[in-house]
Scaffold this motif. Structure first.
Motif, PDB file in Angstrom:
ATOM      1  N   ILE A  37       0.837  -1.206   0.000  1.00 26.40           N
ATOM      2  CA  ILE A  37       0.000   0.000   0.000  1.00 26.40           C
ATOM      3  C   ILE A  37       0.871   1.256   0.000  1.00 26.40           C
ATOM      4  O   ILE A  37       0.621   2.209  -0.753  1.00 26.40           O
ATOM      5  N   SER A  38       1.905   1.254   0.838  1.00 25.01           N
ATOM      6  CA  SER A  38       2.792   2.417   0.924  1.00 25.01           C
ATOM      7  C   SER A  38       3.494   2.665  -0.403  1.00 25.01           C
ATOM      8  O   SER A  38       3.570   3.809  -0.881  1.00 25.01           O
ATOM      9  N   LYS A  39       4.000   1.583  -1.013  1.00 26.85           N
ATOM     10  CA  LYS A  39       4.683   1.747  -2.299  1.00 26.85           C
ATOM     11  C   LYS A  39       3.716   2.213  -3.377  1.00 26.85           C
ATOM     12  O   LYS A  39       4.072   3.026  -4.237  1.00 26.85           O
ATOM     13  N   GLY A  40       2.468   1.699  -3.314  1.00 26.71           N
ATOM     14  CA  GLY A  40       1.459   2.124  -4.285  1.00 26.71           C
ATOM     15  C   GLY A  40       1.134   3.605  -4.148  1.00 26.71           C
ATOM     16  O   GLY A  40       1.011   4.315  -5.148  1.00 26.71           O
ATOM     17  N   LEU A  41       0.995   4.073  -2.897  1.00 26.79           N
ATOM     18  CA  LEU A  41       0.699   5.487  -2.665  1.00 26.79           C
ATOM     19  C   LEU A  41       1.851   6.375  -3.105  1.00 26.79           C
ATOM     20  O   LEU A  41       1.638   7.435  -3.713  1.00 26.79           O
ATOM     21  N   ILE A  42       3.076   5.940  -2.801  1.00 29.07           N
ATOM     22  CA  ILE A  42       4.247   6.732  -3.200  1.00 29.07           C
ATOM     23  C   ILE A  42       4.369   6.785  -4.719  1.00 29.07           C
ATOM     24  O   ILE A  42       4.593   7.850  -5.301  1.00 29.07           O
ATOM     25  N   LEU A  43       4.187   5.633  -5.369  1.00 30.26           N
ATOM     26  CA  LEU A  43       4.270   5.594  -6.826  1.00 30.26           C
ATOM     27  C   LEU A  43       3.153   6.423  -7.459  1.00 30.26           C
ATOM     28  O   LEU A  43       3.380   7.181  -8.409  1.00 30.26           O
ATOM     29  N   GLY A  44       1.931   6.286  -6.908  1.00 29.99           N
ATOM     30  CA  GLY A  44       0.812   7.060  -7.424  1.00 29.99           C
ATOM     31  C   GLY A  44       1.024   8.556  -7.244  1.00 29.99           C
ATOM     32  O   GLY A  44       0.726   9.348  -8.147  1.00 29.99           O
ATOM     33  N   GLY A  45       1.557   8.936  -6.077  1.00 28.75           N
ATOM     34  CA  GLY A  45       1.838  10.349  -5.835  1.00 28.75           C
ATOM     35  C   GLY A  45       2.890  10.894  -6.784  1.00 28.75           C
ATOM     36  O   GLY A  45       2.766  12.028  -7.282  1.00 28.75           O
ATOM     37  N   PHE A  46       3.907  10.078  -7.050  1.00 27.53           N
ATOM     38  CA  PHE A  46       4.958  10.516  -7.977  1.00 27.53           C
ATOM     39  C   PHE A  46       4.405  10.679  -9.396  1.00 27.53           C
ATOM     40  O   PHE A  46       4.716  11.652 -10.099  1.00 27.53           O
ATOM     41  N   ILE A  47       3.572   9.731  -9.834  1.00 27.34           N
ATOM     42  CA  ILE A  47       2.984   9.804 -11.181  1.00 27.34           C
ATOM     43  C   ILE A  47       2.082  11.034 -11.293  1.00 27.34           C
ATOM     44  O   ILE A  47       2.101  11.744 -12.317  1.00 27.34           O
ATOM     45  N   TYR A  48       1.305  11.307 -10.229  1.00 22.87           N
ATOM     46  CA  TYR A  48       0.423  12.482 -10.241  1.00 22.87           C
ATOM     47  C   TYR A  48       1.244  13.767 -10.318  1.00 22.87           C
ATOM     48  O   TYR A  48       0.928  14.681 -11.090  1.00 22.87           O
ATOM     49  N   TRP A  49       2.330  13.835  -9.509  1.00 27.62           N
ATOM     50  CA  TRP A  49       3.180  15.031  -9.508  1.00 27.62           C
ATOM     51  C   TRP A  49       3.824  15.231 -10.881  1.00 27.62           C
ATOM     52  O   TRP A  49       3.852  16.343 -11.415  1.00 27.62           O
ATOM     53  N   ALA A  50       4.328  14.135 -11.464  1.00 31.52           N
ATOM     54  CA  ALA A  50       4.968  14.228 -12.776  1.00 31.52           C
ATOM     55  C   ALA A  50       3.953  14.644 -13.839  1.00 31.52           C
ATOM     56  O   ALA A  50       4.263  15.439 -14.748  1.00 31.52           O
ATOM     57  N   SER A  51       2.735  14.126 -13.740  1.00 34.96           N
ATOM     58  CA  SER A  51       1.689  14.476 -14.702  1.00 34.96           C
ATOM     59  C   SER A  51       1.324  15.951 -14.602  1.00 34.96           C
ATOM     60  O   SER A  51       1.080  16.619 -15.619  1.00 34.96           O
ATOM     61  N   MET A  52       1.283  16.460 -13.366  1.00 36.78           N
ATOM     62  CA  MET A  52       0.987  17.879 -13.170  1.00 36.78           C
ATOM     63  C   MET A  52       2.093  18.748 -13.765  1.00 36.78           C
ATOM     64  O   MET A  52       1.810  19.767 -14.419  1.00 36.78           O
TER      65      MET A  52
END
Length: 285
Positions: free
Chosen positions: A253-268
């Motif tokens: 879960i932690s890795k998923g949240l970190i990866l998802g947060g990174f993808i969202y930040w990069a997309s922004m």
């Protein structure tokens, strides 16, 4: 008074006992034992190691038996050697496993026989890149240690993680000297002693490593570190396995949240979010 020439003896990394006084017996966290325990507890997340190199280790009881037999055997020689003999106490060349085999089997057995109350899910790795190792050490070892100590200080508890991490780092630096270099210790003299002693002495002083099953030895080494170093009885294994499953879910879960947060930040940053939003609005209209 007659004296015989001194004998030079060298040993490699000493590991838990194969049989005596108990299978897996060990009383410290030095060498490979500390790595197995640290990795099993989720504390060690990265290690500099060339997995293709062969390990130079020997069970402590076999090393001690060899040290006892050396003076006994040499005292019975009718003709003393002209040169000082060198005895390397190590396993037979055919029995030397690669560090990768040891790490892979250790990881597999660590999941089957987990330690109690680990810091995180045991999912470390080994690498030959100092840069990659440094990044992993900072993010997954030192940073969590400082965060945990900070939280302990807030709640008025005794801080210990940074101190533990410092000891682990020192131990890894010592061990990495052996895991990044190719060593070739010939144990010809040591093996010759086994051939020359009597059958009765062979039963009393076991120095033949060919009788040791490598996989089973790794198993008793992990269980030995669990029982004799960490003082965790085997009866706690069912509870430890439940904790391990919980840590696995938390880790994913932690890795998923970190990866998802990174993808969202990069997309922004790349404007992909706005592009998708405008595309959806255009379809609606």
């Amino acid at each position: 008074m007659c004296t015989s020439p001194p004998r030079k003896t060298t040993t490699n990394n000493v590991t838990p006992a194969a049989a005596e006084p108990l299978p897996g017996w060990v009383d410290n966290m030095n060498g490979p034992t500390g790595v197995l325990i640290g990795a099993g507890k989720g504390v060690i997340r990265s290690m500099i190691c060339n997995g293709e190199l062969r390990s130079e280790v020997i069970p402590v009881d076999i090393a001690i038996n060899g040290l006892i037999l050396l003076p006994y055997h040499n005292s019975r020689l009718k003709q003393k050697p002209q040169q000082i003999p060198v005895y390397n106490l190590t396993v037979d060349d055919a029995k030397k496993r690669s560090w990768k085999w040891i790490m892979d089997v250790g990881r597999d057995l660590g999941l089957k026989y987990p330690f109690d109350v680990g810091l995180w899910y045991p999912d470390g790795n080994m690498t030959t890149s100092k840069f990659y190792h440094t990044i992993c050490t900072i993010l997954f070892m030192w940073l969590p240690a400082y965060i945990i100590d900070f939280l302990l200080a807030i709640f008025g508890q005794r801080r210990f993680m940074v101190r533990v991490q410092t000891k682990i780092s020192v131990g890894l630096e010592v061990l990495q000297f052996f895991t990044t270099r190719n060593w070739d210790f010939k144990s010809t003299h040591f093996e010759q002693i086994y051939k020359e002693i009597s059958e009765e002495d062979r039963k009393i002083f076991k120095i033949n490593t060919n009788d040791v099953d490598d996989y089973e030895y790794m198993k008793i080494s992990i269980l030995g570190g669990r029982q004799y170093v960490m003082k965790e009885p085997l009866t706690s294994l069912p509870k430890a396995r439940i904790q391990l499953r919980f840590m696995y879910v938390l880790d994913r879960i932690s890795k998923g949240l970190i990866l998802g947060g990174f993808i969202y930040w990069a997309s922004m940053r790349l404007g992909l979010i706005d592009l998708v939003r405008h595309g959806i609005e255009a379809v609606k209209h």
